[in-house]
Design a protein around this motif. Structure first.
Motif, short mmCIF file in Angstrom:
data_model
loop_
_atom_site.label_atom_id
_atom_site.label_comp_id
_atom_site.label_asym_id
_atom_site.label_seq_id
_atom_site.Cartn_x
_atom_site.Cartn_y
_atom_site.Cartn_z
N THR A 104 -56.87 -83.60 11.59
CA THR A 104 -57.13 -82.23 12.06
C THR A 104 -57.74 -82.24 13.46
O THR A 104 -58.88 -81.84 13.66
N SER A 105 -56.97 -82.68 14.45
CA SER A 105 -57.47 -82.69 15.82
C SER A 105 -57.31 -81.33 16.49
O SER A 105 -57.95 -81.07 17.52
N SER A 106 -56.46 -80.46 15.96
CA SER A 106 -56.20 -79.15 16.58
C SER A 106 -56.30 -78.04 15.55
O SER A 106 -55.28 -77.52 15.06
N PRO A 107 -57.52 -77.62 15.21
CA PRO A 107 -57.64 -76.56 14.20
C PRO A 107 -57.00 -75.25 14.62
O PRO A 107 -56.49 -74.52 13.79
N ALA A 146 -49.76 -67.25 9.94
CA ALA A 146 -48.42 -66.70 9.81
C ALA A 146 -47.90 -66.75 8.38
O ALA A 146 -46.95 -66.05 8.04
N ARG A 147 -48.53 -67.56 7.54
CA ARG A 147 -48.06 -67.75 6.17
C ARG A 147 -48.98 -67.12 5.14
O ARG A 147 -48.78 -67.29 3.94
N THR A 148 -50.01 -66.40 5.57
CA THR A 148 -50.94 -65.72 4.67
C THR A 148 -51.12 -64.29 5.15
O THR A 148 -50.74 -63.93 6.26
N SER A 149 -51.71 -63.47 4.30
CA SER A 149 -51.87 -62.06 4.68
C SER A 149 -53.30 -61.55 4.50
O SER A 149 -53.68 -60.56 5.12
N ARG A 150 -54.07 -62.20 3.65
CA ARG A 150 -55.40 -61.69 3.31
C ARG A 150 -56.50 -62.66 3.66
O ARG A 150 -57.64 -62.27 3.98
N LEU A 151 -56.22 -63.94 3.63
CA LEU A 151 -57.22 -64.99 3.76
C LEU A 151 -57.95 -64.93 5.11
O LEU A 151 -57.32 -64.83 6.16
N LEU A 152 -59.27 -64.96 5.07
CA LEU A 152 -60.06 -65.08 6.29
C LEU A 152 -60.05 -66.54 6.72
O LEU A 152 -60.35 -67.44 5.92
N LEU A 153 -59.69 -66.79 7.96
CA LEU A 153 -59.54 -68.15 8.47
C LEU A 153 -60.76 -68.52 9.30
O LEU A 153 -61.35 -67.69 9.98
N SER A 154 -61.10 -69.81 9.25
CA SER A 154 -62.26 -70.27 9.99
C SER A 154 -62.09 -71.72 10.38
O SER A 154 -61.33 -72.47 9.75
N THR A 155 -62.79 -72.13 11.41
CA THR A 155 -62.92 -73.55 11.69
C THR A 155 -64.10 -74.09 10.92
O THR A 155 -64.97 -73.34 10.48
N ALA A 156 -64.14 -75.44 10.78
CA ALA A 156 -65.23 -76.03 10.00
C ALA A 156 -65.44 -77.51 10.36
O ALA A 156 -65.37 -78.35 9.49
N THR A 157 -65.66 -77.83 11.57
CA THR A 157 -66.09 -76.98 12.67
C THR A 157 -65.19 -77.16 13.89
O THR A 157 -64.35 -78.03 13.91
N THR A 158 -65.46 -76.31 14.92
CA THR A 158 -64.93 -76.53 16.26
C THR A 158 -66.02 -77.22 17.07
O THR A 158 -67.19 -76.82 17.02
N LEU A 159 -65.64 -78.24 17.83
CA LEU A 159 -66.64 -78.99 18.59
C LEU A 159 -67.02 -78.22 19.85
O LEU A 159 -66.26 -78.14 20.81
N ILE A 160 -68.21 -77.67 19.86
CA ILE A 160 -68.70 -76.92 21.01
C ILE A 160 -69.14 -77.87 22.12
O ILE A 160 -69.27 -77.47 23.29
#
Length: 338
Positions: free
Chosen positions: A57-60, A69-83
Motif C-alpha cells: 500500500t504505497s499509494s493509498p 468508484a466501487r462503493t456507494s456508502r462507505l466512508l473512506l480513510s487513510t490509516a495513515t498518510t505520511l505527513i
C-alpha cells in the motif's frame, strides 16, 4: 459510533497454504475487502501507507480512488498518510480530488510513520520527523483553507501566491485524524488543531492507551478547539466457537513477522487488544475498551493481516457484520458517559 476495518497491506506468507500472494493479487484483494465491508454493514474502510517490500500500500490515494468508484456508502480513510515524507501541496491536491470523486466520503488520517525507509526514499532524515510533521501539517492545513498562499519553511521551497486545485468540496476540507501508537507530540498536534486522535493500540497494554488518550483530552481542553474526538484500532479473529478461532488463528500468529517469536497467543491476547474468539468474546472485549479509553467515536478492526487468505477475511466480515456489529451498535450508546 462508527465501526470499520482497515488494512496495512502486508505481504505476509500464509502458513496454511504455504504461499505469499503477489502485489497484484493483494491490491485487488484489499479492494474486495472494502466492498465486502460495505455489504456487511461497516461504516468505514481505511488503508495505510508503507514504502517497504513487506507491504503493497504505497499509494493509498490511488487505492481509495478505486474503492470509491466501487462503493456507494462507505466512508473512506487513510490509516495513515505520511505527513512527514509527502509534500503538503501534493497531499492537498490529491485528497481534495478524491474528496470530490467520492462525493465527500473521505477522511484523512495522518502519521509520522514507523519505518525508517520512507525518509531517505523521499529525501528526508528520520531525525527530523517531529519537525517535518509539524511544518508539513501547518502548510497542509493552510492550503486547504486559504487561497493565494504565501509561505516559507525549513523543508521545502517557499510558496508565492499559490492556490492548490481542486479546492476542497463545498469549501470544507476532509476531516483529519492524527494517528499514534506512542507519541504525545502527535496527540498535542491533534488537540492544538481541534482534530481527531486515533490511538492505534494494537501492540500496547490498556494503561498505555489510557494515558495517551487522557493526555489528548487534557490538551484539547487547554487549546479549546472543540470536543475531543477519539478513535481506536484493534485486531480480531472470530469464529462461532472460541476454540475454533484460537486453533485456526494460532499458526498465523506464531509465524507472523509481527507477532512470532515473542509472547504466546494467550499472553498477547491477555495484555493487548488482540481478541481471538467467539462473537460474544469480541463484543465483550470491544465494549470493555471504554473502561480505559472512555467514550470514543470510531472503532477500526484490523482483520486481513498475518497472511490470512481473502476467503477467511470475507468470512470474518460476515460474522462480524451479522453477529457483532448489531450488538455493539445497540450497547455502545448505553455505555456513553456524560
Amino acid at each position: 459510533m462508527q465501526f470499520g476495518v482497515y488494512s496495512v497491506g502486508d505481504l505476509t506468507p500464509d502458513p496454511a497454504q504455504g504461499r505469499t500472494v503477489g502485489e497484484h493479487e493483494r491490491l485487488r484483494a484489499i479492494a474486495v475487502i472494502a466492498e465486502h465491508a460495505e455489504a456487511a454493514g461497516f461504516d468505514v474502510f481505511a488503508v495505510g501507507e508503507h514504502h517497504t517490500g513487506a507491504y503493497v500500500t504505497s499509494s493509498p490515494v490511488a487505492l481509495l480512488g478505486y474503492v470509491a468508484a466501487r462503493t456507494s456508502r462507505l466512508l473512506l480513510s487513510t490509516a495513515t498518510t505520511l505527513i512527514t515524507t509527502n509534500d503538503p501541496a501534493r497531499l492537498a491536491e490529491d485528497y481534495a480530488a478524491l474528496q470530490h470523486l467520492s462525493g465527500g466520503r473521505l477522511d484523512v488520517m495522518l502519521g509520522r510513520g514507523a519505518s525508517r525507509s520512507a525518509y531517505p526514499l523521499f529525501g528526508h532524515e528520520i531525525r527530523d520527523s517531529h519537525a517535518l510533521a509539524a511544518e508539513n501539517y501547518a502548510l497542509l492545513h493552510k492550503l486547504w483553507r486559504t487561497e493565494d498562499v504565501h509561505w516559507s519553511g525549513t523543508f521545502r521551497t517557499p510558496l508565492h501566491g499559490h492556490t492548490t486545485l481542486p479546492r476542497p468540496l463545498d469549501g470544507t476540507p476532509p476531516y483529519v485524524w492524527h494517528a499514534a501508537v506512542t507519541s504525545e507530540e502527535t496527540a498535542e498536534e491533534a488537540a492544538r488543531y481541534g482534530d481527531g486522535f486515533f490511538a492505534n493500540h494494537i501492540f500496547w497494554p490498556a494503561e498505555h492507551t489510557r494515558r495517551l488518550i487522557a493526555y489528548y483530552r487534557e490538551r484539547s481542553v487547554v487549546h479549546g478547539k472543540g470536543p475531543a474526538v477519539v478513535g481506536l484500532g484493534g485486531q480480531v479473529f472470530v469464529r462461532p466457537r472460541s476454540q475454533d478461532a484460537v486453533d485456526e488463528f494460532r499458526p498465523y500468529f506464531d509465524r507472523s513477522p509481527v507477532y512470532g517469536g515473542g509472547p504466546s497467543l494467550e499472553e498477547y491476547t491477555a495484555t493487548t487488544p488482540l481478541t481471538v474468539g467467539s462473537p460474544q468474546q469480541i463484543i465483550d472485549r470491544v465494549l470493555g475498551f471504554r473502561e480505559y479509553a472512555g467514550d470514543y467515536q470510531r472503532q477500526l478492526f484490523l482483520i486481513d493481516h498475518a497472511g490470512l487468505p481473502l476467503r477467511v477475511v470475507r468470512e470474518q466480515l460476515d460474522i462480524l457484520g451479522a453477529e457483532v456489529l448489531p450488538v455493539l451498535r445497540r450497547e455502545a450508546p448505553a455505555l456513553t458517559r456524560t
